[in-house]
Design a protein around this motif. Structure first.
Motif, PDB file in Angstrom:
ATOM      1  N   LYS A 199     -46.862 -13.180  68.847  1.00 17.33           N
ATOM      2  CA  LYS A 199     -46.414 -12.296  67.766  1.00 17.33           C
ATOM      3  C   LYS A 199     -45.052 -11.702  68.078  1.00 17.33           C
ATOM      4  O   LYS A 199     -44.830 -11.154  69.157  1.00 17.33           O
ATOM      5  CB  LYS A 199     -47.449 -11.189  67.530  1.00 17.33           C
ATOM      6  CG  LYS A 199     -48.791 -11.736  67.055  1.00 17.33           C
ATOM      7  CD  LYS A 199     -49.803 -10.637  66.791  1.00 17.33           C
ATOM      8  CE  LYS A 199     -51.129 -11.225  66.299  1.00 17.33           C
ATOM      9  NZ  LYS A 199     -52.153 -10.198  66.073  1.00 17.33           N
ATOM     10  N   SER A 200     -44.140 -11.807  67.130  1.00 18.12           N
ATOM     11  CA  SER A 200     -42.766 -11.370  67.373  1.00 18.12           C
ATOM     12  C   SER A 200     -42.646  -9.871  67.582  1.00 18.12           C
ATOM     13  O   SER A 200     -41.720  -9.396  68.234  1.00 18.12           O
ATOM     14  CB  SER A 200     -41.860 -11.820  66.224  1.00 18.12           C
ATOM     15  OG  SER A 200     -41.755 -13.224  66.209  1.00 18.12           O
ATOM     16  N   ALA A 220     -33.982 -22.685  60.055  1.00 17.86           N
ATOM     17  CA  ALA A 220     -33.289 -21.947  61.111  1.00 17.86           C
ATOM     18  C   ALA A 220     -31.801 -22.273  61.127  1.00 17.86           C
ATOM     19  O   ALA A 220     -30.957 -21.382  61.312  1.00 17.86           O
ATOM     20  CB  ALA A 220     -33.923 -22.259  62.467  1.00 17.86           C
ATOM     21  N   LEU A 221     -31.470 -23.547  60.922  1.00 15.77           N
ATOM     22  CA  LEU A 221     -30.053 -23.936  60.880  1.00 15.77           C
ATOM     23  C   LEU A 221     -29.355 -23.277  59.694  1.00 15.77           C
ATOM     24  O   LEU A 221     -28.238 -22.765  59.824  1.00 15.77           O
ATOM     25  CB  LEU A 221     -29.927 -25.454  60.812  1.00 15.77           C
ATOM     26  CG  LEU A 221     -30.404 -26.228  62.050  1.00 15.77           C
ATOM     27  CD1 LEU A 221     -30.315 -27.724  61.804  1.00 15.77           C
ATOM     28  CD2 LEU A 221     -29.589 -25.848  63.290  1.00 15.77           C
ATOM     29  N   GLU A 222     -30.007 -23.277  58.550  1.00 17.53           N
ATOM     30  CA  GLU A 222     -29.425 -22.646  57.360  1.00 17.53           C
ATOM     31  C   GLU A 222     -29.257 -21.141  57.548  1.00 17.53           C
ATOM     32  O   GLU A 222     -28.339 -20.529  56.984  1.00 17.53           O
ATOM     33  CB  GLU A 222     -30.308 -22.929  56.146  1.00 17.53           C
ATOM     34  CG  GLU A 222     -30.284 -24.385  55.713  1.00 17.53           C
ATOM     35  CD  GLU A 222     -31.431 -24.754  54.781  1.00 17.53           C
ATOM     36  OE1 GLU A 222     -32.232 -23.844  54.442  1.00 17.53           O
ATOM     37  OE2 GLU A 222     -31.541 -25.936  54.409  1.00 17.53           O
ATOM     38  N   PHE A 278     -40.829 -15.640  58.893  1.00 11.73           N
ATOM     39  CA  PHE A 278     -39.549 -16.175  59.345  1.00 11.73           C
ATOM     40  C   PHE A 278     -38.516 -15.078  59.576  1.00 11.73           C
ATOM     41  O   PHE A 278     -37.616 -15.228  60.412  1.00 11.73           O
ATOM     42  CB  PHE A 278     -39.005 -17.204  58.346  1.00 11.73           C
ATOM     43  CG  PHE A 278     -37.731 -17.851  58.799  1.00 11.73           C
ATOM     44  CD1 PHE A 278     -37.746 -18.851  59.760  1.00 11.73           C
ATOM     45  CD2 PHE A 278     -36.505 -17.440  58.281  1.00 11.73           C
ATOM     46  CE1 PHE A 278     -36.561 -19.436  60.194  1.00 11.73           C
ATOM     47  CE2 PHE A 278     -35.322 -18.025  58.700  1.00 11.73           C
ATOM     48  CZ  PHE A 278     -35.351 -19.025  59.669  1.00 11.73           C
ATOM     49  N   GLU A 279     -38.630 -13.978  58.863  1.00  6.97           N
ATOM     50  CA  GLU A 279     -37.679 -12.889  59.076  1.00  6.97           C
ATOM     51  C   GLU A 279     -37.767 -12.352  60.502  1.00  6.97           C
ATOM     52  O   GLU A 279     -36.780 -11.841  61.040  1.00  6.97           O
ATOM     53  CB  GLU A 279     -37.915 -11.773  58.067  1.00  6.97           C
ATOM     54  CG  GLU A 279     -37.533 -12.163  56.643  1.00  6.97           C
ATOM     55  CD  GLU A 279     -36.119 -12.728  56.554  1.00  6.97           C
ATOM     56  OE1 GLU A 279     -35.193 -12.079  57.081  1.00  6.97           O
ATOM     57  OE2 GLU A 279     -35.954 -13.821  55.975  1.00  6.97           O
ATOM     58  N   SER A 303     -38.106 -16.606  73.519  1.00  7.64           N
ATOM     59  CA  SER A 303     -39.335 -16.342  72.775  1.00  7.64           C
ATOM     60  C   SER A 303     -40.057 -17.671  72.564  1.00  7.64           C
ATOM     61  O   SER A 303     -39.813 -18.394  71.595  1.00  7.64           O
ATOM     62  CB  SER A 303     -39.016 -15.683  71.431  1.00  7.64           C
ATOM     63  OG  SER A 303     -40.182 -15.571  70.647  1.00  7.64           O
ATOM     64  N   ILE A 304     -40.943 -18.006  73.507  1.00  6.90           N
ATOM     65  CA  ILE A 304     -41.683 -19.256  73.456  1.00  6.90           C
ATOM     66  C   ILE A 304     -42.715 -19.195  72.321  1.00  6.90           C
ATOM     67  O   ILE A 304     -43.304 -18.153  72.064  1.00  6.90           O
ATOM     68  CB  ILE A 304     -42.349 -19.511  74.822  1.00  6.90           C
ATOM     69  CG1 ILE A 304     -41.268 -19.790  75.888  1.00  6.90           C
ATOM     70  CG2 ILE A 304     -43.353 -20.644  74.772  1.00  6.90           C
ATOM     71  CD1 ILE A 304     -41.801 -19.849  77.308  1.00  6.90           C
ATOM     72  N   HIS A 305     -42.899 -20.329  71.654  1.00  2.98           N
ATOM     73  CA  HIS A 305     -43.846 -20.461  70.530  1.00  2.98           C
ATOM     74  C   HIS A 305     -43.423 -19.613  69.326  1.00  2.98           C
ATOM     75  O   HIS A 305     -44.272 -19.091  68.592  1.00  2.98           O
ATOM     76  CB  HIS A 305     -45.270 -20.074  70.933  1.00  2.98           C
ATOM     77  CG  HIS A 305     -45.789 -20.757  72.157  1.00  2.98           C
ATOM     78  ND1 HIS A 305     -45.550 -22.095  72.432  1.00  2.98           N
ATOM     79  CD2 HIS A 305     -46.535 -20.301  73.191  1.00  2.98           C
ATOM     80  CE1 HIS A 305     -46.126 -22.414  73.588  1.00  2.98           C
ATOM     81  NE2 HIS A 305     -46.721 -21.353  74.068  1.00  2.98           N
ATOM     82  N   THR A 306     -42.137 -19.501  69.090  1.00  2.00           N
ATOM     83  CA  THR A 306     -41.672 -18.711  67.947  1.00  2.00           C
ATOM     84  C   THR A 306     -42.285 -19.208  66.642  1.00  2.00           C
ATOM     85  O   THR A 306     -42.537 -18.406  65.725  1.00  2.00           O
ATOM     86  CB  THR A 306     -40.139 -18.754  67.850  1.00  2.00           C
ATOM     87  OG1 THR A 306     -39.560 -18.403  69.099  1.00  2.00           O
ATOM     88  CG2 THR A 306     -39.636 -17.799  66.778  1.00  2.00           C
ATOM     89  N   GLN A 307     -42.532 -20.515  66.553  1.00  2.00           N
ATOM     90  CA  GLN A 307     -43.080 -21.059  65.300  1.00  2.00           C
ATOM     91  C   GLN A 307     -44.449 -20.484  64.959  1.00  2.00           C
ATOM     92  O   GLN A 307     -44.877 -20.542  63.799  1.00  2.00           O
ATOM     93  CB  GLN A 307     -43.167 -22.588  65.378  1.00  2.00           C
ATOM     94  CG  GLN A 307     -44.333 -23.141  66.176  1.00  2.00           C
ATOM     95  CD  GLN A 307     -44.111 -23.129  67.674  1.00  2.00           C
ATOM     96  OE1 GLN A 307     -42.979 -22.936  68.134  1.00  2.00           O
ATOM     97  NE2 GLN A 307     -45.154 -23.376  68.458  1.00  2.00           N
ATOM     98  N   ALA A 308     -45.139 -19.905  65.957  1.00  2.00           N
ATOM     99  CA  ALA A 308     -46.463 -19.327  65.691  1.00  2.00           C
ATOM    100  C   ALA A 308     -46.380 -18.032  64.893  1.00  2.00           C
ATOM    101  O   ALA A 308     -47.388 -17.578  64.340  1.00  2.00           O
ATOM    102  CB  ALA A 308     -47.196 -19.078  67.008  1.00  2.00           C
TER     103      ALA A 308
END
Length: 304
Positions: free
Chosen positions: A173-174, A238-240, A205-206, A196-201
């Motif tokens: 959790k972020s 993320a690139l955008e 997205f903010e 921040s490992i596993h950010t996709q979890a």
């Protein structure tokens, strides 16, 4: 000069190409108090895992970051054996995982003792392998940092400050990542040296943007584990959003598991080159950005 510390010695950027920043060669997810924890012969692990390494070498991968830390079966001697057998650099961490994967000696150690241990492994080598740790791997509970996890984190921040080693944390959790960054900065270290490992979890997205805005690296390490179109869509987002210069990509796959008969069945580290990069190119991502994501970013994150 920045160098990446590996099982084959320190390597400058010009000797490296694509790097996988989050994989596993050997993992034991049983707690350290379980019978047989972390036990396997290097020869057996080499037999199972060397073909996986040879496959990614043929894809152009030039190094792999081992993310098995203390508490989940870190075996620097096994990483070294696999590395020598394949002539392939592996990047190994110091540090320790979260509760309940914390051995008694870490639980009993003072903050100063933990800091000295990490610094010694970063500067001198791990156990009797002669391999210097490149980075510090830790973790935090999904619902917040426990006092013991905070002690490990503070020791990591101090060891990082002394050596410029990056700290990577398995944190789901972020909002907990934000608490970790507060502690790191309170100890005089920099958010820029945190992954921040596993950010996709983190579904919001903010929060990916917010962690990156603090200066930290974010890591999408689910390539080959989730549907490719979903993975690519998240990378493109993320690139955008302009956070590509802080983005790491990997699979979180492998590995030899001593709890399984014969080490289990390894899952290959091949999806990035085989499928994800072609999909990104088809979506209009240029070669300079591909190089940034696969070569520049992982080197800059882990080198010191």
């Amino acid at each position: 000069m920045k160098q990446l510390y590996t099982t084959l010695g320190p390597l400058p950027k010009e000797r490296l190409g694509m790097i996988l920043p989050h994989e596993h060669v050997f993992v034991d997810l049983r707690t350290p108090d379980q019978p047989g924890y972390g036990q396997a012969s290097p020869e057996d692990v080499v037999a199972l895992m060397a073909p996986q390494i040879e496959t990614i070498k043929a894809q152009g991968i030039t190094a792999l970051v081992e993310c098995s830390t203390g508490g989940v079966g870190r075996r620097a001697d096994i990483d070294l054996a696999v590395s020598r057998a394949t002539d392939f650099p592996i990047v190994v961490p110091t540090g320790n995982y979260r509760e309940p994967w914390i051995p008694d000696w870490v639980r009993d150690a003072s903050l100063d003792e933990l800091e000295r241990w990490m610094v010694r492994e970063l500067e001198e080598g791990m156990e009797d392998t002669g391999v210097r740790a490149a980075w510090i791997k830790i973790s935090a509970g999904d619902d917040g940092i426990t006092p013991l996890e905070e002690r490990i984190l503070r020791a990591a921040a101090r060891a990082g400050r002394a050596t410029n080693a990056v700290i990577g944390s398995h944190t789901i959790k972020s909002r907990v990542v934000m608490d970790q960054l507060d502690i790191i900065e309170a100890e005089g270290y920099r958010a820029e040296r945190f992954i921040s490992i596993h950010t996709q979890a983190e579904p919001d997205f903010e929060m990916h943007r917010a962690v990156a805005a603090r200066g930290a690296w974010i890591e999408y390490d689910h390539l080959g584990r989730e549907p490719d179109d979903e993975v690519v869509a998240l990378i493109l987002r993320a690139l955008e959003a302009g956070i590509g210069k802080q983005l790491l990509l990997s699979h979180d796959l492998g590995w030899y598991d001593p709890a399984q008969l014969g080490g289990g069945v390894p899952r290959p580290y091949t999806a990035m080159v085989e499928r994800i990069l072609p999909m990104l190119r088809s979506a209009g991502v240029d070669e300079a950005t591909i190089t940034l994501l696969t070569e520049t970013n992982p080197f800059e994150a882990f080198a010191r």
